[in-house]
Every structure is written in structure tokens, then in C-alpha cells.
Design a protein around this motif. Structure first.
Motif, PDB file in Angstrom:
ATOM      1  N   ALA A  65       0.822  -1.222   0.000  1.00 43.92           N
ATOM      2  CA  ALA A  65       0.000   0.000   0.000  1.00 43.92           C
ATOM      3  C   ALA A  65       0.849   1.262   0.000  1.00 43.92           C
ATOM      4  O   ALA A  65       0.541   2.225   0.691  1.00 43.92           O
ATOM      5  CB  ALA A  65      -0.979  -0.001   1.188  1.00 43.92           C
ATOM      6  N   LEU A  66       1.921   1.264  -0.783  1.00 48.26           N
ATOM      7  CA  LEU A  66       2.718   2.488  -0.924  1.00 48.26           C
ATOM      8  C   LEU A  66       1.991   3.410  -1.892  1.00 48.26           C
ATOM      9  O   LEU A  66       1.284   2.944  -2.784  1.00 48.26           O
ATOM     10  CB  LEU A  66       4.107   2.146  -1.467  1.00 48.26           C
ATOM     11  CG  LEU A  66       4.950   1.280  -0.534  1.00 48.26           C
ATOM     12  CD1 LEU A  66       6.258   0.900  -1.206  1.00 48.26           C
ATOM     13  CD2 LEU A  66       5.226   2.005   0.770  1.00 48.26           C
ATOM     14  N   PHE A  67       2.173   4.726  -1.710  1.00 45.21           N
ATOM     15  CA  PHE A  67       1.504   5.675  -2.593  1.00 45.21           C
ATOM     16  C   PHE A  67       2.314   5.815  -3.876  1.00 45.21           C
ATOM     17  O   PHE A  67       3.441   6.322  -3.842  1.00 45.21           O
ATOM     18  CB  PHE A  67       1.353   7.026  -1.884  1.00 45.21           C
ATOM     19  CG  PHE A  67       0.660   6.902  -0.550  1.00 45.21           C
ATOM     20  CD1 PHE A  67      -0.558   6.226  -0.443  1.00 45.21           C
ATOM     21  CD2 PHE A  67       1.216   7.429   0.592  1.00 45.21           C
ATOM     22  CE1 PHE A  67      -1.194   6.090   0.780  1.00 45.21           C
ATOM     23  CE2 PHE A  67       0.588   7.300   1.822  1.00 45.21           C
ATOM     24  CZ  PHE A  67      -0.619   6.625   1.917  1.00 45.21           C
ATOM     25  N   PRO A  68       1.755   5.372  -5.002  1.00 48.26           N
ATOM     26  CA  PRO A  68       2.561   5.293  -6.227  1.00 48.26           C
ATOM     27  C   PRO A  68       2.965   6.654  -6.789  1.00 48.26           C
ATOM     28  O   PRO A  68       3.908   6.739  -7.555  1.00 48.26           O
ATOM     29  CB  PRO A  68       1.637   4.555  -7.210  1.00 48.26           C
ATOM     30  CG  PRO A  68       0.262   4.756  -6.684  1.00 48.26           C
ATOM     31  CD  PRO A  68       0.394   4.879  -5.190  1.00 48.26           C
ATOM     32  N   HIS A  69       2.251   7.726  -6.388  1.00 50.25           N
ATOM     33  CA  HIS A  69       2.558   9.037  -6.949  1.00 50.25           C
ATOM     34  C   HIS A  69       3.561   9.807  -6.102  1.00 50.25           C
ATOM     35  O   HIS A  69       3.849  10.956  -6.382  1.00 50.25           O
ATOM     36  CB  HIS A  69       1.277   9.856  -7.109  1.00 50.25           C
ATOM     37  CG  HIS A  69       0.514  10.027  -5.825  1.00 50.25           C
ATOM     38  ND1 HIS A  69       0.028   8.964  -5.104  1.00 50.25           N
ATOM     39  CD2 HIS A  69       0.173  11.130  -5.132  1.00 50.25           C
ATOM     40  CE1 HIS A  69      -0.590   9.417  -4.027  1.00 50.25           C
ATOM     41  NE2 HIS A  69      -0.517  10.724  -4.022  1.00 50.25           N
ATOM     42  N   MET A  70       4.091   9.150  -5.068  1.00 48.85           N
ATOM     43  CA  MET A  70       5.068   9.831  -4.218  1.00 48.85           C
ATOM     44  C   MET A  70       6.393   9.069  -4.262  1.00 48.85           C
ATOM     45  O   MET A  70       6.425   7.866  -4.483  1.00 48.85           O
ATOM     46  CB  MET A  70       4.583   9.849  -2.764  1.00 48.85           C
ATOM     47  CG  MET A  70       3.284  10.581  -2.541  1.00 48.85           C
ATOM     48  SD  MET A  70       2.894  10.547  -0.776  1.00 48.85           S
ATOM     49  CE  MET A  70       1.197  11.078  -0.805  1.00 48.85           C
TER      50      MET A  70
END
Lengths: 364, 270
Positions: A93-98
Motif C-alpha cells: 500500500a505504498l503511494f505510487p505518486h510519491m
């Protein structure tokens, strides 16, 4: 700034938690006390209620009844963002846009901490998981193991009082998984954080945990240390679930004796009450008997039906004279392997009374 | 394999590519090569005004569909599948009636003696009927209504692929619902906003029937300029040059958008 020094772990107490969907109880009156700094695993087959349990702890699922305490604070109805629980999700669940750094700094930003304090803390968190200098990488540039570490760094940077992990290693290959298990274990010792770890991999649970809770059909069936779980299962479900056990129906024949077919076996443990009793034979606890063995071992004789060489050990299948089938595991060192008789020949096997584990039939 | 494409390709070439080329040719050839038509677009006020008004309407319509469509798509994407299909069906349902019928329906609702004005009047909220139609406002309302699905569908497609775990992770890490929305959900739904905005913007640029019926002659969009030149003045060259300029604008918008997000996503293929 030092995460390890600042984490103030607290115990968790789940009291009579129940989650019902109509007549179905996903979680059925579960209570669990986890001590501060303890590493407890929830282990069970899929659908046993692990995910619901985790959801209730994280605040994503409202329990139908019961309560959850973090230290002495009742968090049963607290929203997720007010719980201070670090969660490592199954798919990271890492934020792909960061970037990596932005992901790890997310909890700091969410808490409106001064921006000047971020870089040092992010650096500290990343070095805890051996990713020093990865701040500017994109998430897509990382391998599975590295993503796992970023998720971990993000979950510990805000010094949570409890860390939940939902099968965090299940997407990694075997080699990496075993390395990460050891690393997680070390991280736990370093942080002294309270960790609740969900897995369906019993080896993983036994490797890392102080205690393991076995779940089945919405209940905690047994919670114990890995050793106790292995050697003192409470019933036939746990005995069959942990290790490579064969469950054989036996009859009571005295205070510490049972009858398996025509064999009279002595157990060092009291025979459990109840009509249906099983002998749980772990493959690695069965011995190939020879004349030098002590006399007090339980002995049985049979015919070798199959031998499987499996690398670090060999598995030998034996059929006793009354038709009962058993298997034993022999370490594949030279001495061990030469003891194995060829397929079709007779072999005597032995079981130590301490390893003669008797369990009642599971009542569910 | 490629033989299967031939019939469709033939139709496209015969009915689209050839007429377009003919159009382009018309715009620069009238008794010899001339750029007169293009010079007129650049110099005459009526053309400038029309293009400006068209772009302004397209911009307002795009913004309005985004503001109205985003919550709808959000609800549809967060509902269980069975319910989200019902919401989407309600969004798409108006598609099945003709644009003409819907334009007249809006006329009935919005005109001076229409349902809205008479209701407001009987409630005592107004004395003089509001001018809701036969102007830019009426055009915008009806166009927004017609184009809303083109915004909602790409938005829904994008939102529905944002893993629920990401918002859960954001919350567990201490983000309030609004923090998680603005930092996690909104940025990840941006490709859907861009895709929807490009579709709605480009479709509005070419809208004809709606402004014609609801604009009351005060709203003069580029498509109407084309139609007047052909029907009224029989000026094929002028009409062609306007079409070519409009087409160039559309291509430019697509090109700009494709620099922001991949083309296949723009076309709603992903």
C-alpha cells in the motif's frame, strides 16, 4: 532523532470481540492480551477471522460487540487516524505518486509536524530498514523486498504504540522471505515495539513470535509460545495444523497409556479426558529404532512403503502391521540416511514418551 | 489478421479522410491558391468572438461536469459492485434519448413561462421571470447535462482502480479523511479528470444543436458559424477553413493532454 529510543510500546487488550454478518460470526467472542513489546502472531487458515481481527484493531471494521484497549485507552470506536497504530499491508500500500521519501514522510505531514524535522527522521527510518539514501527513488523503481522495507519505514517513523502486519512477506520469494523474517525479528528487538503479525505461514509465525495465536472459525483456539504450541497442542485441530503431524485415533488404557491398534504406548503427559482421543505423531519425532535404544521408548513395527529424498531430509512412509500409515523424517546426514531400510523391508520405529502427544478431538 | 480491418478502414477513408482532405483543399483553393479564408478568421471580429465564446463555454462546461461528476463517480466507485452498476446506469440512461429531445425538454423547463419560472413565481421567490434560456446560460446547462456521462465514466474507471488499501494506509498513518483525500485519492484520480475533461472539452467545441436551440441567437458557437456559411452564404471555403482551424485546435488539445497522461488512458482503454 532516534526512533528506537522514542517508541513507547503499550499492551493491547481485546475483550470479547465479536463481528457478526447476520447469523455468521466472522469473529466469535475473541479475547487476547498482548503485553507491551511482545511479538504475537495470528495464525490460521484463510477465513479463520484473522483479517476481521486486524480490521477491528486498525479501526476499519466496527465490532458488533466487545472492546479494544491500547494501553489503558479504549479505542473501540476511535477512527483509524486517531489510533497511532502503524500498519504494514499485504501489498505494501505504498503511494505510487510519491517518492520513497514522501511516502515515509506521510505520517509526519499528516500530523503537521514542522517540515524542518522531516529529513532527519526520514533518514533515520530508512536506515532502520537498510534503505539509507533511497529518499528520491520512485516506488516503481524498487524491488518487492525494497517496497516492503519502505512500507515498514513508513509504519515506524511516527513511533506508533503498536505495529500491525498483515502477511507482509507473502508476496516475496522464499529466500528473501526468510531473510526478512530474521530482519523483522531484529527490528522488533531494536524497537521493542508491540507487534501483532498476521500470517498463514506457520513456519514464519513460529520463527518470529514470542507467542502464536491459532485461529479457526472466528475463534482463538490456542495461544502459546512456539515450543508449547508444537509440543502441547490443545486439540486435534491445532495438532493437525502445526507441523507435519499424523493424527491417529487411540483408546485410553490407563492413566498414562493408550492403545494404538495392538500397541500399548506410554505418554509422559496425562491422557486428556473425553471419548475421542488422537495421537499426534510429528514426522520429525519418530525415530528409526535400533538395538542401542533405551528400553522406555514406545516401539512399533511395520513395512517401509516409500522413501522420498527431499534435500535436507528424507521422508519415510511406513505401514504398521495393522494397516496404520505413518511417516517419519530423517535428517539427510550419512548416519541418518544409512538407517533407512529399503522399500518393502521391515523396520522398527520408536517414539519417546515425551513426544507421545495426545489430544482430544476438536469440538468445532 | 489485418484483412479484418479492411471494411472499417475503407469506410473511414471514404467517408472521413477523403472529405476531410477535400475540406482542407476547399479552404485554400478558390480559383487558385489563396489564404483569404484564414486571413478573414484572424482579422474579422465575428470569428474571433465566436471562437472565444466557444472556448469559454467549453471551459465552463468542462469545469461544471467535473464538479458535478466527481462526487457521482466517487460514490459509484466506493459502492459495492451491484450498486455502482445502478448508479452508472442512471448516469448513462439519458444517452438513450436523442439530444434534440433533451434540448427541447430543457427549453420547456427554462423558458420564461416554463416550469422553473412558474414554480419560483408561485412560491413568491421572484416577481419577474428569470432569463434562463436563449442565452449562454441555457446553452451551458443543457450541454453539461448531455456531456456529464463523458466525465463520469472515465472518472469512475480511474477511481475504481485505486486500491482501497491506499486510503486505509493513509488513515492508519494518521491522515484525516480530508488529508487522505487531497494527498492520496485526488492525485491518483487526476488521470481520470484529465481524460474526462479532454473528452468533454473537445465535444463541446463541436456542439451544434444545443446552442442553436437554447442559445437564442445570442450564443454563436463555431459550429454555427460553419453552418451559416454553408446554408446562408454558400461559402464553402469559409466554412472549410473554420472547420480546419477547429480540427487543429482539437488535435492540439489531444497532443497537450497526451503529454500528461498516456494516450490509451485518454481514450478510456485502461
Amino acid at each position: 532523532m532516534n526512533i528506537a529510543k522514542n517508541i513507547e510500546s503499550v499492551g493491547v487488550s481485546i475483550r470479547n470481540a465479536r463481528k457478526s454478518y447476520g447469523a455468521f460470526h466472522a469473529l466469535d467472542d475473541v479475547s487476547l492480551e498482548v503485553g507491551a513489546g511482545e511479538f504475537v502472531s495470528l495464525l490460521g487458515p484463510s477465513g479463520s477471522g484473522k483479517t476481521t481481527f486486524l480490521g477491528i484493531l486498525g479501526g476499519f471494521v466496527q465490532p458488533t460487540s466487545g472492546s479494544v484497549f491500547l494501553g489503558d485507552r479504549d479505542i473501540t470506536y476511535a477512527p483509524p487516524h486517531k489510533r497511532d497504530i502503524g500498519i504494514v499491508f499485504q501489498n505494501y500500500a505504498l503511494f505510487p505518486h510519491m517518492s520513497v521519501g514522501e511516502n515515509v514522510a506521510f505520517p509526519l505531514r499528516a500530523r503537521r509536524l514542522p517540515k524542518s524535522t522531516w529529513p532527519a527522521r526520514v533518514r533515520d527510518a530508512l536506515s532502520m530498514v537498510q534503505l539509507a539514501g533511497f529518499e528520491d527513488r520512485r516506488i516503481t523503481e524498487l524491488s518487492g523486498g525494497q517496497r516492503q522495507r519502505v512500507a515498514l519505514a513508513r509504519a515506524i517513523i511516527f513511533e506508533p504504540r503498536l505495529i500491525l502486519m498483515d502477511e507482509p512477506l507473502s508476496a516475496l520469494d522464499k529466500q528473501l522471505r526468510e531473510n526478512m523474517q530474521i530482519e523483522l525479528r531484529h527490528l522488533h528487538q531494536k524497537l521493542r515495539a508491540t507487534i501483532i503479525y498476521v500470517t498463514h505461514d506457520q513456519r514464519e509465525a513460529l520463527t518470529m513470535s514470542d507467542r502464536v495465536a491459532i485461529m479457526n472459525r472466528g475463534k482463538i483456539v490456542q495461544i502459546d509460545t512456539p515450543v508449547r504450541l508444537h509440543d502441547h497442542p490443545t486439540d486435534s485441530f491445532v495438532a493437525g495444523f502445526i507441523g507435519e503431524a499424523t493424527l491417529l485415533p487411540v483408546e485410553q488404557a490407563g492413566a498414562e497409556y493408550v492403545k494404538l491398534g495392538s500397541y500399548l504406548l506410554r505418554s509422559a503427559h496425562p491422557v486428556p479426558p473425553g471419548k475421542e482421543i488422537f495421537l499426534a505423531v510429528h514426522a520429525e519425532k519418530l525415530l528409526i529404532a535400533d538395538d542401542t535404544d533405551d528400553g522406555f521408548l514406545n516401539r512399533m513395527a511395520g513395512t517401509v512403503t516409500e522413501v522420498l529424498y527431499q534435500g535436507e531430509s528424507a521422508r519415510v512412509f511406513i505401514q504398521l502391521d495393522d494397516g496404520t500409515r505413518l511417516s517419519l523424517r530423517q535428517p539427510s546426514n550419512h548416519t541418518g540416511l544409512t538407517k533407512i531400510k529399503s522399500v518393502g523391508s521391515r523396520m522398527t520405529i520408536a517414539l519417546h514418551p515425551q513426544d507421545t502427544i495426545l489430544v482430544p478431538k476438536a469440538s468445532y | 489478421m489485418f484483412l479484418l480491418l479492411t471494411p472499417a478502414l475503407a469506410v473511414i477513408v471514404a467517408l472521413l479522410v477523403v472529405p476531410l482532405l477535400w475540406l482542407a483543399w476547399q479552404s485554400v483553393y478558390h480559383n487558385g491558391f489563396t489564404l483569404e479564408n484564414y486571413r478573414r478568421i484572424l482579422t474579422e471580429d465575428i470569428y474571433w468572438h465566436s471562437f472565444l465564446q466557444t472556448f469559454r463555454i467549453a471551459f465552463i462546461v468542462t469545469a461544471a461536469t467535473a464538479l458535478l461528476g466527481y462526487p457521482v463517480a466517487y460514490v459509484a466507485a466506493s459502492l459495492p459492485r451491484r450498486w455502482s452498476i445502478i448508479v452508472l446506469a442512471m448516469v448513462v440512461l439519458p444517452f438513450w434519448t436523442s439530444v434534440l429531445v433533451r434540448a427541447y425538454a430543457w427549453l420547456i423547463l427554462l423558458q420564461r413561462t416554463g416550469i422553473i419560472n412558474s414554480t419560483l413565481k408561485s412560491l413568491g421567490l421572484i416577481d419577474v421571470p428569470l432569463i434562463l434560456v436563449n442565452n449562454e446560460f441555457g446553452t451551458v446547462i443543457a450541454t453539461v447535462h448531455i456531456l456529464l456521462p463523458f466525465m463520469v465514466l472515465p472518472l469512475y474507471a480511474t477511481m475504481q482502480k485505486i486500491p482501497a488499501e491506499l486510503t486505509m494506509a493513509g488513515a492508519s498513518l494518521g491522515g484525516t479523511p480530508s488529508h487522505v483525500f487531497f494527498r492520496v485519492f485526488l492525485p491518483l484520480s487526476l488521470p481520470g479528470i484529465i481524460a474526462g475533461a479532454v473528452l468533454v472539452f473537445v465535444l463541446t467545441l463541436g456542439f451544434y444543436i444545443t446552442p442553436e436551440l437554447l442559445g437564442g441567437g445570442r450564443t454563436f458557437m463555431v459550429s454555427m458559424l460553419v453552418s451559416r456559411n454553408v446554408e446562408l452564404y454558400n461559402e464553402w471555403g469559409a466554412a472549410s477553413s473554420i472547420s480546419v482551424v477547429l480540427l487543429a485546435c482539437v488535435f492540439a488539445i489531444f497532443w497537450a493532454a497526451s503529454r500528461l497522461i498516456p494516450v490509451e488512458r485518454l481514450m478510456g482503454m485502461r
